[in-house]
Motif scaffolding. Structure first.
Motif, PDB file in Angstrom:
ATOM      1  N   ASN A 486       3.664   8.841   4.503  1.00 19.47           N
ATOM      2  CA  ASN A 486       2.822   9.365   5.592  1.00 19.47           C
ATOM      3  C   ASN A 486       1.866  10.426   5.017  1.00 19.47           C
ATOM      4  N   ASP A 487       1.092  11.074   5.916  1.00 19.69           N
ATOM      5  CA  ASP A 487       0.065  12.017   5.438  1.00 19.69           C
ATOM      6  C   ASP A 487       0.661  13.183   4.657  1.00 19.69           C
ATOM      7  N   ASP A 488       1.899  13.535   4.959  1.00 16.18           N
ATOM      8  CA  ASP A 488       2.525  14.656   4.239  1.00 16.18           C
ATOM      9  C   ASP A 488       3.237  14.215   2.971  1.00 16.18           C
ATOM     10  N   GLY A 489       3.142  12.942   2.686  1.00 13.66           N
ATOM     11  CA  GLY A 489       3.779  12.449   1.472  1.00 13.66           C
ATOM     12  C   GLY A 489       5.234  12.061   1.660  1.00 13.66           C
ATOM     13  N   ARG A 490       5.688  12.023   2.902  1.00  7.90           N
ATOM     14  CA  ARG A 490       7.075  11.606   3.120  1.00  7.90           C
ATOM     15  C   ARG A 490       7.169  10.087   3.166  1.00  7.90           C
ATOM     16  N   ALA A 491       8.346   9.596   2.734  1.00  9.00           N
ATOM     17  CA  ALA A 491       8.518   8.139   2.678  1.00  9.00           C
ATOM     18  C   ALA A 491       8.607   7.555   4.085  1.00  9.00           C
ATOM     19  N   LEU A 492       7.919   6.444   4.290  1.00  9.49           N
ATOM     20  CA  LEU A 492       8.024   5.699   5.556  1.00  9.49           C
ATOM     21  C   LEU A 492       8.882   4.457   5.305  1.00  9.49           C
ATOM     22  N   PRO A 493       9.506   3.931   6.362  1.00  4.79           N
ATOM     23  CA  PRO A 493      10.375   2.770   6.162  1.00  4.79           C
ATOM     24  C   PRO A 493       9.596   1.526   5.725  1.00  4.79           C
ATOM     25  N   VAL A 494      10.248   0.707   4.928  1.00  2.00           N
ATOM     26  CA  VAL A 494       9.655  -0.558   4.478  1.00  2.00           C
ATOM     27  C   VAL A 494      10.439  -1.692   5.139  1.00  2.00           C
ATOM     28  N   ARG A 495       9.787  -2.385   6.092  1.00  2.00           N
ATOM     29  CA  ARG A 495      10.468  -3.492   6.786  1.00  2.00           C
ATOM     30  C   ARG A 495       9.624  -4.753   6.638  1.00  2.00           C
ATOM     31  N   PRO A 496      10.031  -5.614   5.720  1.00  2.00           N
ATOM     32  CA  PRO A 496       9.247  -6.835   5.533  1.00  2.00           C
ATOM     33  C   PRO A 496       9.229  -7.686   6.793  1.00  2.00           C
ATOM     34  N   GLY A 497       8.064  -8.236   7.113  1.00  2.00           N
ATOM     35  CA  GLY A 497       7.966  -9.144   8.257  1.00  2.00           C
ATOM     36  C   GLY A 497       8.557 -10.495   7.912  1.00  2.00           C
ATOM     37  N   GLU A 498       8.540 -11.379   8.923  1.00  2.00           N
ATOM     38  CA  GLU A 498       9.168 -12.707   8.789  1.00  2.00           C
ATOM     39  C   GLU A 498       8.731 -13.433   7.504  1.00  2.00           C
ATOM     40  N   ASN A 499       7.416 -13.436   7.262  1.00  2.00           N
ATOM     41  CA  ASN A 499       6.893 -14.245   6.142  1.00  2.00           C
ATOM     42  C   ASN A 499       7.195 -13.632   4.776  1.00  2.00           C
ATOM     43  N   SER A 500       7.705 -12.410   4.757  1.00  2.00           N
ATOM     44  CA  SER A 500       7.828 -11.704   3.475  1.00  2.00           C
ATOM     45  C   SER A 500       9.272 -11.391   3.077  1.00  2.00           C
ATOM     46  N   ARG A 501      10.220 -11.829   3.953  1.00  2.00           N
ATOM     47  CA  ARG A 501      11.605 -11.407   3.676  1.00  2.00           C
ATOM     48  C   ARG A 501      12.117 -11.870   2.319  1.00  2.00           C
ATOM     49  N   ASN A 502      11.702 -13.077   1.912  1.00  2.00           N
ATOM     50  CA  ASN A 502      12.223 -13.575   0.624  1.00  2.00           C
ATOM     51  C   ASN A 502      11.353 -13.181  -0.568  1.00  2.00           C
ATOM     52  N   LYS A 503      10.401 -12.267  -0.308  1.00  2.00           N
ATOM     53  CA  LYS A 503       9.537 -11.851  -1.415  1.00  2.00           C
ATOM     54  C   LYS A 503       9.580 -10.343  -1.640  1.00  2.00           C
ATOM     55  N   VAL A 504      10.299  -9.649  -0.774  1.00  2.00           N
ATOM     56  CA  VAL A 504      10.382  -8.197  -0.892  1.00  2.00           C
ATOM     57  C   VAL A 504      11.862  -7.820  -1.010  1.00  2.00           C
ATOM     58  N   PHE A 505      12.167  -6.988  -2.002  1.00  2.00           N
ATOM     59  CA  PHE A 505      13.571  -6.720  -2.307  1.00  2.00           C
ATOM     60  C   PHE A 505      13.825  -5.217  -2.448  1.00  2.00           C
ATOM     61  N   GLU A 506      15.083  -4.884  -2.230  1.00  2.00           N
ATOM     62  CA  GLU A 506      15.551  -3.534  -2.540  1.00  2.00           C
ATOM     63  C   GLU A 506      16.134  -3.588  -3.939  1.00  2.00           C
ATOM     64  N   THR A 507      15.670  -2.763  -4.842  1.00  2.00           N
ATOM     65  CA  THR A 507      16.253  -2.791  -6.193  1.00  2.00           C
ATOM     66  C   THR A 507      16.664  -1.377  -6.581  1.00  2.00           C
ATOM     67  N   GLU A 508      17.327  -1.287  -7.755  1.00  2.00           N
ATOM     68  CA  GLU A 508      17.740   0.063  -8.194  1.00  2.00           C
ATOM     69  C   GLU A 508      16.524   0.929  -8.522  1.00  2.00           C
ATOM     70  N   LYS A 509      15.345   0.299  -8.713  1.00  2.00           N
ATOM     71  CA  LYS A 509      14.131   1.076  -8.989  1.00  2.00           C
ATOM     72  C   LYS A 509      13.306   1.282  -7.720  1.00  2.00           C
ATOM     73  N   GLY A 510      13.772   0.793  -6.573  1.00  2.00           N
ATOM     74  CA  GLY A 510      13.048   0.971  -5.306  1.00  2.00           C
ATOM     75  C   GLY A 510      12.595  -0.362  -4.720  1.00  2.00           C
ATOM     76  N   HIS A 511      11.679  -0.287  -3.732  1.00  2.00           N
ATOM     77  CA  HIS A 511      11.183  -1.505  -3.087  1.00  2.00           C
ATOM     78  C   HIS A 511      10.368  -2.322  -4.082  1.00  2.00           C
ATOM     79  N   LEU A 512      10.637  -3.630  -4.061  1.00  3.22           N
ATOM     80  CA  LEU A 512       9.968  -4.505  -5.023  1.00  3.22           C
ATOM     81  C   LEU A 512       9.368  -5.702  -4.305  1.00  3.22           C
ATOM     82  N   LEU A 513       8.105  -5.927  -4.609  1.00  4.97           N
ATOM     83  CA  LEU A 513       7.420  -7.090  -4.035  1.00  4.97           C
ATOM     84  C   LEU A 513       7.148  -8.054  -5.182  1.00  4.97           C
ATOM     85  N   LYS A 514       7.501  -9.329  -4.952  1.00  2.00           N
ATOM     86  CA  LYS A 514       7.335 -10.314  -6.026  1.00  2.00           C
ATOM     87  C   LYS A 514       6.128 -11.173  -5.738  1.00  2.00           C
ATOM     88  N   LEU A 515       5.081 -11.019  -6.528  1.00  2.59           N
ATOM     89  CA  LEU A 515       3.899 -11.867  -6.375  1.00  2.59           C
ATOM     90  C   LEU A 515       4.047 -13.051  -7.325  1.00  2.59           C
TER      91      LEU A 515
END
Ligand code: BAL
Ligand code: ZN
Length: 872
Positions: A486-515
């Motif tokens: 957000n504007d103050d630099g705080r983390a906002l939630p990451v919620r993948p939509g329907e089309n992205s559930r199998n392409k966005v992952f939680e990993t030990e390094k953080g949120h990961l998007l696979k292109l």
């Protein structure tokens, strides 16, 4: 010259069961007797073809019978026996001249001692043999030499016999219990002294550790020995890999083409990566030593136990081992600092290589001279590709893959596909797409566009990947670590939509998007406000990111992002935007401006509470010139240099108070310690010092720091700060430095390199003077690199002098060097390869310099390959 292609690979027709080498060492006539047991494995009619270059053939015996010269053919590069039985013993006697071997490949002399360098194809300069990495055998080596001059006789494996011989000679026999290809062979002999220590493995075996150096250097081995012990422990703890011989030896030599070499049990090192004490070595030297000692040690498993099938697979061992040494340094020091340093290294060196005529995939498809492919691409981009597996699989998955790799391939010579399959099979996932990273050259661009629908709270990220000049490239698997703020630099939630559930992952390094495709849209829902994007955290893929962040967003990320890489990157981007803007202004004949946003970010970071001083130093530093150059399709040297000069002067002027304060706050009287906190303080202090030298009182702090002579890090930083100034203090300090250190080769390299990279108006003239200096030596690669390598690669002002004299000078020196040491000459000539990118007359003059080199009919294939590809 002949081009070699990956697609031409054929398995060997013969297998060598064992090899017994006898060396009778003499400086100008060393006799090598090579006795091998061989049997045929395929091609019943194929002749026996052995590689050999620069050898004098004395005798060939087949199964104990001397052959007549009519029974074999000898060419410049081969020994061919047209008719051999299915199983036989072959004995070949050759003579070589180590003293006059200035190429430093094969067996040569350095400071009166004998040593070898066989990778990639140096063994063929020692004896006729199958000089290819997929022929592995058991080596036994007998060394016979004059006792007086060769107290120490070393080779791979374990020492099995020593004895005296008539005429004050003696011998030693070394037997290596592990099969190896000949590129891992080593021999060292001479009057060296040793430093000894031991390491107890986790299975309680005691390993003897030895570092051999010239007697005068015995007091500079402690850090290397500690680094070796740390490497051995780390490889056991992090990778479960334990050392496998009873002895591990390192030899430091002054004349060496590479940094070091991982010969089995007997590493040969460029002394630059062994010798250190606080008075002579900088923090960067200490870190380099730890990392290279680690690198060569880690090769014992990734390279030696499992080796490469052919040289096209070089990244199999180098990319993987660089990844391992990066992780080692990261675990020993600061992960955030190490990651940024590695990204800088990649961008400054590999990105330009990949954008020029020598661009090649991490698995090259062809080469003329293999030595030209020990590149930033094979090593550093190769390591980034290994890191992709690590990011995708996580630490545990990656280690499972490594385990399977060793289970399957220990003792074998394999391919990058074998590695990928082990990673995939161990984790039961399909990694086939990773293949595309191995076969396509160029730095990919990742373009990201965001769209936020406030009504539904939905964010869409449109991602596109491209490779310059390749309209239909095969899509790469690009893992993108990211976060929303957000504007103050705080983390906002990451919620993948329907089309992205199998392409966005939680990993030990953080949120990961696979292109995985060329163009793809990712959807995220449930957002109450438009998020700021933190993209490519940890620099999760070796790409150029194109994302149009506003200055405000960059400032926010620079101050608040959770990821240190993104924080650093954001302020660097602000600096780069300011420089690019000023380049355009300069070209349009307008005055330059100092960006308000950059200033605010600079101040915020310099004054941030609790931020690691090393990260501050990296953040307030400007992007390096090679990376700045990379931002432009056509490079206008004058405009870029002016814009960067201006930026430094503005920083010095605007922040003189804050820089001085930070400088003083990080000064310390403490004795030197290789410790990440102390190093961080020195780094920030010296970055401030460098800026202060562009301010109103340029010499005050630098001269005082030089005079304190606290340690080499600070002394060199002081000299660096003075180096661009035309003041008597610079000359006085340089001459004092010379008086103090003229006997120390490695320290003198620093003295040469300082002057070769000086931004003073005199630099070109000074470089000519350095080449005439009594301490300059064309036979010592470090010295040549510290003058000519530094001049062509780092002195943008003098090398690109508008007169073209810098180009002419380097071209002449390349031609001279090519006759002495082609490998070193070929590295020097890379300063010209990007000639097409430069504007106007510089382009013409660089081209002329290359044409002048190309006109030499006796060019080595090393230089020929680079020059001819550059002129295509
Ligand atoms: N194998 C050549 C030197 C190195 O990468 O370790
Ligand atoms: Zn290596």
């Amino acid at each position: 010259p002949k081009t070699h292609y990956l697609t031409d690979y054929q398995p060997p027709a013969f297998e060598v069961e064992s090899l017994f080498l006898t060396f009778e060492l003499l400086p100008n006539g060393t006799r090598v007797t090579n006795r091998m047991q061989v049997h045929r494995v395929k091609d019943l009619s194929a002749p026996l073809v052995l590689d050999g270059e620069g050898l004098e053939l004395i005798q060939v015996d087949l199964d104990g019978v001397a052959l007549m010269p009519t029974q074999y053919d000898v060419t410049d590069t081969q020994l061919i026996l047209p008719d051999v039985p299915e199983r036989f013993e072959l004995e070949i006697v050759t003579e070589i001249d180590p003293e006059n071997n200035t190429r430093l490949e094969g067996l040569y002399r350095t400071s009166g001692n004998y040593c070898t360098q066989c990778e990639a194809e140096g063994f063929r300069r020692i004896t006729y043999y199958f000089d290819r990495p997929d022929v592995l055998t058991y080596f036994t080596t007998k060394i016979i030499a004059d006792k007086q001059d060769n107290k120490v006789l070393l080779s791979n494996g374990n020492l099995v016999e020593v004895g005296d011989l008539p005429n004050d000679r003696h011998y030693a026999i070394w037997k290596d219990p592990y099969k190896k290809p000949c590129y891992l062979f080593a021999l060292v002999a001479g009057n060296l002294e040793e430093v000894e220590d031991t390491f107890i493995t986790r299975d309680q075996r005691q390993i003897d550790l030895r570092i051999y150096v010239e007697p005068k250097n015995l007091d500079k081995c402690e850090h290397a020995m500690e680094s070796l012990k740390r490497s051995m422990k780390w490889d056991e703890e992090r990778f479960g890999l334990v050392y496998d011989l009873d002895i591990y030896m390192i030899v430091a030599v002054d004349d060496f083409n590479m940094g070091a070499m991982e010969n089995k049990g007997l590493n040969v090192f460029n002394s630059k990566y062994v010798l250190a004490k606080p008075e002579t070595a900088t923090d960067a030297d200490y870190e380099g030593i730890e990392s290279v000692i680690g690198h060569e040690y880690f090769h014992n498993w990734t390279g030696n136990r499992v080796t490469c099938r052919d040289w096209f697979q070089l990244t199999l061992k180098e990319g993987l081992t660089v990844f391992r040494d990066q992780e080692f340094t990261s675990d020993m020091l600061s992960p955030a600092v190490k990651r940024i340093e590695d990204v800088k290294r990649l961008r400054n060196n590999q990105f330009p290589e990949d954008a020029g005529p020598m661009s090649h995939p991490i698995q090259p498809q062809s080469y003329i001279e293999m030595n030209n492919f020990y590149t930033m691409t094979v090593y550093e981009k190769g390591a980034e590709v290994v890191r992709l597996y690590h990011t995708l699989l996580g630490e545990a998955g990656f280690q499972k893959g490594m385990q399977l790799y060793f289970d399957r391939f220990d003792g074998q010579a394999v391919t990058v596909e074998d590695f990928r399959n082990a990673m995939a099979d161990a984790n039961e996932i399909d990694l086939a797409q990773m293949h595309n990273w191995y076969t396509q050259a160029g730095t990919p661009t990742l373009k990201v566009e965001k769209h936020f629908d406030a009504a539904t709270g939905t964010l869409t990220l449109h991602c596109e990947q491209s490779l310059k000049g390749q309209s239909a490239h095969a899509p790469l698997l690009i893992p993108v670590l990211f976060g929303f703020l957000n504007d103050d630099g705080r983390a906002l939630p990451v919620r993948p939509g329907e089309n992205s559930r199998n392409k966005v992952f939680e990993t030990e390094k953080g949120h990961l998007l696979k292109l995985t495709t060329l163009s793809e849209t990712f959807e995220f829902t449930g957002l109450s406000q438009e998020p700021h994007l933190s993209l490519l955290r940890h620099f999760s893929a070796p790409v150029n990111l194109e994302y149009a962040a506003s200055d405000e967003e960059l400032m926010m990320l620079a101050s608040h992002d959770a990821d240190s890489f993104v924080r650093w990157e954001s302020i660097q981007t602000l600096a780069l935007k300011n420089i690019e803007d000023n380049v355009a202004r300069f070209q349009a004949g307008n005055g330059m401006v100092f960006s308000e946003h950059y200033q605010q970010a600079f101040q915020a970071v310099l004054e941030a509470k609790g931020l690691d001083p090393a990260l501050k130093a990296l953040a307030i530093g400007l992007p390096d010139l090679p990376y700045v150059f990379e931002q432009f399709e056509t490079i206008d040297v004058d405009a870029v240099l002016q814009a960067v000069e201006y930026q430094k002067a503005q920083i010095a002027q605007t922040f003189s108070g804050a820089l001085d304060k930070a400088y003083l706050a990080h000064c310390s009287k403490k004795a030197y310690c290789y410790d990440k906190h102390d190093m961080a303080a020195r780094m920030l202090k010296n970055q401030c010092l460098a800026y202060l030298a562009y301010g109103a009182e340029p010499v005050v702090r630098a001269v005082a720091q030089y005079e304190q002579q606290q340690n080499m890090t600070d002394v060199l930083a002081a000299l660096n700060a003075l180096n661009h100034l035309a003041v008597s203090e610079r000359e006085a300090c340089l001459s004092d430095f010379y008086e103090r250190w003229q006997q120390d080769t490695l320290v003198m390299d620093k003295w040469f390199s300082l002057q070769a990279r000086s931004e003073s108006e005199q630099a070109l003239q000074d470089v000519r003077g350095l080449l005439e200096h009594p301490d300059f030596n064309y036979r010592n690669p470090n010295r040549v690199r510290s003058v000519l390598g530094v001049f062509g690669r780092l002195n943008m002002k003098a090398f690109h002098d508008a007169s073209g004299e810098g180009y002419a000078l380097l071209a002449e020196e390349v031609l001279k060097m090519d006759k002495i040491n082609p490998q070193v000459a070929a590295r020097l000539v890379t300063a010209f390869t990007s000639w097409k990118r430069f504007k106007g007359h510089r382009q013409d003059k660089m081209q002329s310099a290359l044409q002048h080199i190309a006109a030499d009919k006796a060019l080595s294939k090393d230089v020929y390959e680079i020059v001819s590809k550059s002129l295509e």
